[in-house]
Design an enzyme around this catalytic site. Structure first.
Site, PDB file in Angstrom:
ATOM      1  CB  SER A 167      -0.946  -0.037   1.204  1.00  0.00           C
ATOM      2  OG  SER A 167      -1.978   0.906   1.064  1.00  0.00           O
ATOM      3  CG  ASP A 307      -4.370  -1.691   0.500  1.00  0.00           C
ATOM      4  OD1 ASP A 307      -3.181  -2.040   0.573  1.00  0.00           O
ATOM      5  OD2 ASP A 307      -4.897  -0.898   1.297  1.00  0.00           O
TER       6      ASP A 307
END
Length: 468
Positions: A167, A307
């Site tokens: 991320s 993510d």
């Protein structure tokens, strides 16, 4: 110490504090119930005697058989909780002796230890000993803390070659992995990189089935920081091994760890964009790669990714398998994790400590079990996917052998999805640096031997390549 502006100043003040508090006396004594000090003293004396007498064959034999990263429990974190600076002098002397011995074996000529034998010994023993990796968590804008962590490690020559980022951490890892050492000085300044990643589309966009943020702004931010490099090109350029995990956006897919081995031609900037695509905040991303002719084309065009921290914030097992890593330095900024992290304390026992640990572990196990049962018994496809993601988050390990996190929370939840000012970026970097300083000597000791192996292998391989 609170007003120190660099590590050298902090170190000297910490040493003075240890002297005044009496902790320096503890450091000078071998004895401690926290490690096997007779074993370490015996090994140190043996290595010194063999090196002093020039007994190369026995020295190589002793190192090959006896090198272990946690010999006698010397990696015990409690050993670094008594002093503000460093640990037992015996441990430091032992690690310095091993590293000095490896340097001499690499650089000096020995009739009974030719180049081919040296290279074989270094390769095999280094493979057995393992090495360290730096793992960068998610955390959106709070991930700027990672830049300070990396700056502190790099300044002291302690930045591992293997770096993984999920991320927000993937953007930092991608930036570091595509810039040479000469270029990193500029990158670490507050105006050395772009942090304009957020542009809101409003809640109306979210209600209409779109996303909260404009992904084109995030993509532009990543491109300006990373450039147009594939994983293999970045590795060839900097020598750093960058790993970026991405999570599947639909069922029956599996998360992937992208690096120069598993996805050599994939564009790093696109991998970082996918790993940063928080569901609901940014849309899922299709990866891109360079084809045989160097043109950028879709990679696995039927699949999209989101993510990386959802399924694998810290992909330790896969990093270990691919890169011979067995020691993890973690920089953790996830807002749902940091409040629950704490430093190890010496001999913290008693009913209160026992009760706290039991309650914490019981709640964690209960939440995991509840999510697991729910996801296996829900008919709704959308809700099932949501529960799968929630279970993955709850089932992960968010700390490493050495975990670095903000000493106080960096800001409010509003800061998580905001574009920071240059002053705020500088504050993030300073906070990251200061969080590393108390752990630098532990990191230095933990990586001392593996760094000696890496340096030695570089020199030996260069010598072998130049030898007819």
């Amino acid at each position: 110490m609170a007003h120190a502006t660099d590590y050298a100043t902090w170190r000297e003040v910490a040493r003075e504090h240890d002297r005044l508090s009496g902790a320096a006396d503890w450091r000078e004594r071998d004895e401690s119930p926290d490690y096997d000090y007779p074993l370490i003293r015996e090994r140190l004396n043996e290595l010194r005697a063999l090196r002093r007498h020039g007994d190369t064959a026995r020295l190589v034999y002793s190192l090959h058989e006896g090198l272990h990263g946690n010999l006698g429990n010397i990696a015990n974190p409690v050993l670094y909780s008594y002093c503000l600076f460093g640990t037992k002098r015996l441990l430091t002397e032992y690690l310095d002796e091993v590293a000095t011995t490896l340097d001499e074996l690499c650089d000096q000529d020995f009739p009974d230890f030719p180049l081919a034998a040296k290279l074989r010994f270094f390769e095999r023993t280094a493979q057995s000993f393992g090495r360290s990796a730096l793992m960068l968590s998610g955390g959106a804008t709070l991930g700027l803390f990672h830049s300070g962590v990396i700056k502190a490690l790099w300044t002291e020559g302690l930045l591992p070659r293997v770096i993984s980022g999920s991320s927000a951490g993937s953007i930092t890892a991608a930036t570091i992995g595509t810039h040479t050492d000469v270029e990193l000085t500029r990158v670490f300044s507050p105006d050395g990189f772009t942090a304009e990643a957020w542009r809101s589309l409003g809640f109306k966009s979210l209600l209409k089935g779109s996303t909260l943020m404009d992904s084109s702004q995030l993509e532009l931010c990543i491109e300006q920081n990373v450039g147009a490099f594939t994983f293999e090109e970045a590795f060839d350029r900097t020598g750093r091994i960058i790993n970026i995990p991405v999570s599947p956006s639909r069922a029956h897919q599996h998360s992937r760890l992208l690096n120069y081995l598993t996805a050599p031609n994939v564009m790093i900037r696109r991998a970082a964009l996918a790993s940063s695509a928080i569901p609901g905040v940014f849309p899922a991303v299709m990866l891109e790669a360079k084809d045989f002719n160097g043109a950028v084309v879709p990679y696995m065009p039927n699949d999209k990714w989101v993510d990386g921290s959802l399924n694998s914030d810290l992909p330790m097992l896969r990093v270990a398998r691919m890169h011979n890593v067995n020691h993890y330095i973690v920089s953790q900024t996830n807002p749902h994790i940091v409040p629950f992290l704490s430093e190890p304390k010496p001999h913290e026992k008693g009913l209160l400590s026992f009760t706290r640990d039991i309650v914490s572990s019981t709640v964690h196990l209960y939440v995991k079990h509840l999510l697991d049962v729910s996801r296996r018994n829900v008919d709704s496809h959308a809700l099932g996917l949501l529960l799968d993601k929630a279970y993955s988050v709850a089932n992960q390990n968010y700390s490493g052998d050495i975990t670095i996190f903000p000493p106080t929370w960096l800001g409010t939840l509003r800061d998580v999805f905001s574009n920071p000012t240059p002053e705020r970026i500088a504050e993030f970097i300073r906070t990251g640096e200061r969080a590393v300083w108390p752990k630098l000597e532990r990191i230095r000791n933990a990586t001392r031997i593996s760094r000696a192996f890496e340096r030695g292998l570089e020199r030996l391989r260069a010598r072998a390549a130049a030898t007819p």
